[in-house]
Design a protein around this motif. Structure first.
Motif, PDB file in Angstrom:
ATOM      1  N   TYR A   1       0.767  -1.310   0.040  1.00 61.28           N
ATOM      2  CA  TYR A   1      -0.018  -0.123   0.036  1.00 61.28           C
ATOM      3  C   TYR A   1       0.784   1.117   0.120  1.00 61.28           C
ATOM      4  O   TYR A   1       0.375   2.271  -0.511  1.00 61.28           O
TER       5      TYR A   1
ATOM      6  N   THR B   1       1.511   2.206  -3.435  1.00 63.75           N
ATOM      7  CA  THR B   1       0.222   2.415  -4.230  1.00 63.75           C
ATOM      8  C   THR B   1      -0.717   3.851  -3.675  1.00 63.75           C
ATOM      9  O   THR B   1      -0.550   4.817  -4.371  1.00 63.75           O
ATOM     10  N   ILE B   2      -0.971   3.872  -2.475  1.00 58.72           N
ATOM     11  CA  ILE B   2      -1.488   4.992  -1.922  1.00 58.72           C
ATOM     12  C   ILE B   2      -0.502   5.816  -0.851  1.00 58.72           C
ATOM     13  O   ILE B   2      -1.021   7.059  -0.226  1.00 58.72           O
TER      14      ILE B   2
ATOM     15  N   VAL C   1       0.243   4.955   2.209  1.00 57.43           N
ATOM     16  CA  VAL C   1       0.079   4.798   3.625  1.00 57.43           C
ATOM     17  C   VAL C   1      -0.317   3.452   4.056  1.00 57.43           C
ATOM     18  O   VAL C   1      -0.901   2.650   3.141  1.00 57.43           O
ATOM     19  N   LYS C   2      -0.205   3.067   5.065  1.00 58.74           N
ATOM     20  CA  LYS C   2      -0.353   1.839   5.649  1.00 58.74           C
ATOM     21  C   LYS C   2      -1.187   1.858   6.943  1.00 58.74           C
ATOM     22  O   LYS C   2      -0.624   2.742   7.772  1.00 58.74           O
ATOM     23  N   ILE C   3      -2.223   1.285   7.213  1.00 64.37           N
ATOM     24  CA  ILE C   3      -2.923   1.358   8.326  1.00 64.37           C
ATOM     25  C   ILE C   3      -2.704   0.243   9.287  1.00 64.37           C
ATOM     26  O   ILE C   3      -2.678  -0.978   8.868  1.00 64.37           O
TER      27      ILE C   3
ATOM     28  N   HIS D   1       1.304  13.346   1.915  1.00 62.54           N
ATOM     29  CA  HIS D   1       0.024  13.839   1.495  1.00 62.54           C
ATOM     30  C   HIS D   1      -0.588  14.108   3.087  1.00 62.54           C
ATOM     31  O   HIS D   1      -0.871  13.643   4.102  1.00 62.54           O
TER      32      HIS D   1
ATOM     33  N   TYR E   1      -3.476  13.115   4.881  1.00 58.68           N
ATOM     34  CA  TYR E   1      -3.491  11.826   5.666  1.00 58.68           C
ATOM     35  C   TYR E   1      -3.440  12.148   7.132  1.00 58.68           C
ATOM     36  O   TYR E   1      -4.016  11.482   7.905  1.00 58.68           O
TER      37      TYR E   1
END
Lengths: 165, 503
Positions: free
Chosen positions: A33, A36-37, A39-41, A70, A73
């Motif tokens: 992730y 891709t975006i 961030v990882k949660i 970003h 976020y």
């Protein structure tokens, strides 16, 4: 009482944010992730005094020349950890710059600066770190490798967040 | 109150006050009292002049200055300044102070005001606790009375629910029966190692809302969640945050702005429906293709929760316990729809049933036809001379018959052909007997006696044997003896017969 808090892990690329989180939490999303975006949660429940606090950790992609964090976020975050790699002096400047950008974007939030890689303390650039120490920010030394003070870092941030509520 | 009758024109008074303004700044009340004295004295002077000269038109206005106490002079001046407006003010004040009058006025405006703002969220928010408390009071005060009033509508609702439930059960039963016999799906379940129910579900499920997440919009934190399966998913927190992250990512990356919001995420037959309000988001994980009303359900739930929890959402500090009451609303979003067994009959089934029906009808018809044939045959046999049917039976397309038959009677097998009955299907047992029927009697006599051509033998209907003509004496005596011994013969008439001697 159960509470949930959104916490962001912010710092330069390769400072050990993900390793700190991995030491601390359980997650379901893989690190793909990040690419891709950005961030990882992950999440971690901590017992804070008499209550249970669920920390939702947003592990943000490390700031580097190719990709910027970003700031959106950080919207709705209760606090954040600013991670520094003291063996790489350039991460200090990035950390200071990130703190300024965060404050500009989402306002003053509780945060703690983490000097990670304590296991390599011999290699730390103490002169560079002084720039941060001079800011008067709360600083904690951790090692994601050995796990030293990792729990404490998250607990202290939780404490700071709840104090500020 | 100061009288306004006979007061000077407003213009002149205003002008006068205007000229006094600097003085009035220090002590307005005193300044006003002084002005009043000036105005009064000025007016009297004017009147005096008018009376003396008689040339000024303004002299037609006569002002009587009442004697007013010093402390009331300010009020009198105010009265002069506001003029007729004072009356209106007094009227309005009276209307407001007079409670019954005010209530009357309010009651006229209130319904219209409520109608006008009926859809206003603030209005609903204001009314909700009042209505809830009223209901609480009503139920606690006199529960029986409350129940009695609700009964008509509840009864109707219960009836509708029961009807709906029964309908569902019947539909489900039909559905289960229809699909439990599906061999293809059973084979598929065996091959894939999945439970049969899961295979049925995969083939018949139109859609099902698997999970509903209630998310705080600003933080992306999960406020509450419900799942189709019992037990909650621990991943709800992470999923809600990831959704929030995806939305932020899209907004940042494609510069679509905060007004644009993530609506749906689809992958294969799995779709995430996202309904957003100002502070809250509902994300529903849906398997299959939902009907259009699902979006309305989610939209209504989101609007409702935003309205009811508006304050809590705005002041959210991470404590999710206040949102536990959202469960019923979220659970109402867990919709599903299955393929209902078609009420249209299967054409193949119709064809098969029709063929079967036709076959049954034809079989029955054929059977009846065969029965009639057999009955006709039996009746023919019974009407035939020399045949006595003692037993007959028809079973499984075969026939059995037994009885007595004179050897001179018609052949029963030949008669079968007349009735289109296959002799191969008939088992017949005929015992011989000598019939007394005149015709058969005559045949038997002729065959037995072998009469010469000169002698004629006949039998009448009374079984009387009549000999005519002549014949040799030897034959005649034997023939007559045998005839008289023959069973069934009544009398022998030889009146027209002559027995002659032969060499």
């Amino acid at each position: 009482m159960s509470q949930k808090k959104k916490i962001c892990m912010v710092g330069s690329y390769g400072v050990g944010k993900t390793s700190l989180v991995a030491r601390y939490v359980r997650g379901i999303f893989s690190e793909k992730y990040f690419s891709t975006i950005g961030v990882k949660i992950d999440q971690k429940s901590v017992e804070y005094k008499d209550s249970l606090v669920t920390l939702i950790l947003w592990d943000l992609y490390g700031e580097d020349q190719k990709q910027q964090v970003h700031m959106s976020y950080l919207k709705g975050a209760s606090g954040y950890l600013l991670i520094v790699d003291p063996t790489r002096p350039e991460t200090v400047d990035v950390t200071i710059m990130l703190q300024e950008r965060i404050t500009e974007s989402v306002g003053e939030l509780p945060f703690i600066v983490i000097f990670n890689k304590k296991d390599l303390k011999d290699e730390w650039d103490m002169e560079a770190l002084k720039k941060i120490e001079d800011k008067g920010w709360t600083i904690l030394e951790t090692s994601a490798k050995t796990g030293e003070s990792v729990e404490e870092a998250f607990y202290k941030l939780t404490d700071a967040i709840i104090d500020s509520d | 109150m100061a009288s306004t009758s006979g007061k000077p024109s407003k213009t002149s008074q205003k002008d006068k006050i205007s000229s006094e303004t600097p003085q009035s700044m220090a002590n307005p009340k005193k300044a006003a009292q002084d002005s009043f004295k000036d105005v009064a004295s000025n007016t009297i002077d004017t009147n005096g002049d008018a009376r003396s000269s008689g040339s000024d038109n303004t002299s037609t206005k006569h002002l009587e200055v009442p004697e007013i106490a010093a402390e009331d002079q300010f009020d009198f001046l105010v009265g002069l300044l506001t003029g007729s407006q004072q009356e209106e003010i007094e009227e309005i004040k009276e209307k407001i102070d007079d409670l019954p009058l005010f209530v009357d006025r309010l009651s006229e405006a209130l319904p219209e005001a409520i109608i006008k703002r009926g859809d206003d969220r603030l209005m609903i928010q204001a009314f909700t606790p009042v209505v809830q408390k009223t209901l609480d009071a009503a139920t606690q005060g006199d529960p029986d009375e409350f129940a009695r009033r609700l009964l008509p509508s509840i009864r109707r609702s219960i009836r509708m629910i029961v009807e709906e439930t029964v309908d569902k059960v019947v539909t489900q039963l039909n559905y289960s029966l229809e699909h439990s016999l599906n061999i293809r799906w059973r084979i598929e379940a065996l091959q894939s190692g999945r439970p049969f129910s899961e295979v049925v579900l995969a083939h018949t499920l139109k859609y099902r809302v698997e999970q509903v997440l209630l998310i705080h919009k600003e933080t992306g934190l999960l406020l509450n969640q419900v799942n189709h399966e019992e037990g909650s998913s621990e991943d709800g927190d992470l999923i809600s945050s990831m959704l929030s992250a995806i939305q932020s990512f899209i907004q940042d990356s494609f510069k679509v702005g905060n007004q644009s919001q993530l609506e749906n995420v689809r992958m294969g037959d799995f779709e995430l429906f996202i309904e957003q309000e100002k502070d809250v988001v509902i994300a529903a994980a849906v398997r299959g293709v939902p009907t259009a009303d699902l979006e309305h359900v989610l939209e209504d739930a989101t609007n409702y929760l935003q309205l009811v929890f508006d304050k809590e959402l705005k002041s959210f500090d991470g404590d999710t316990s206040v949102f536990e009451d959202t469960e019923d609303t979220l659970r109402a979003c867990l919709k599903s729809d299955f393929e209902v067994p078609s009420k249209k009959p299967n054409p193949i089934l119709i064809a098969a049933l029709s063929a079967l029906g036709l076959f049954i009808v034809l079989s029955l018809g054929f059977n009846i036809y065969r029965g009639q044939q057999w009955r006709g045959y039996i009746n023919t046999l019974k009407s035939e001379a020399g045949i006595m049917v003692t037993q007959e039976n028809r079973r499984g397309g075969r026939y059995e018959i037994s009885g007595l038959r004179d050897s001179y009677a018609k052949d029963p097998t030949e008669l079968l052909k007349l009735h289109n009955i296959n002799p191969q299907k008939v088992t017949a047992k005929w015992e011989g007997y000598a019939a007394t029927d005149p015709i058969l009697l005559e045949q038997r006599l002729k065959a037995t006696l072998k009469a010469p051509a000169t002698a004629l033998i006949s039998v009448d209907s009374n079984r009387n044997v009549i000999f005519k003509g002549y014949a040799c004496e030897n034959w005649s005596s034997i023939a007559l003896t045998l005839t008289r011994m023959l069973p069934g013969v009544n009398q022998v008439d030889t009146s027209a017969f002559e027995s002659v001697q032969c060499n």
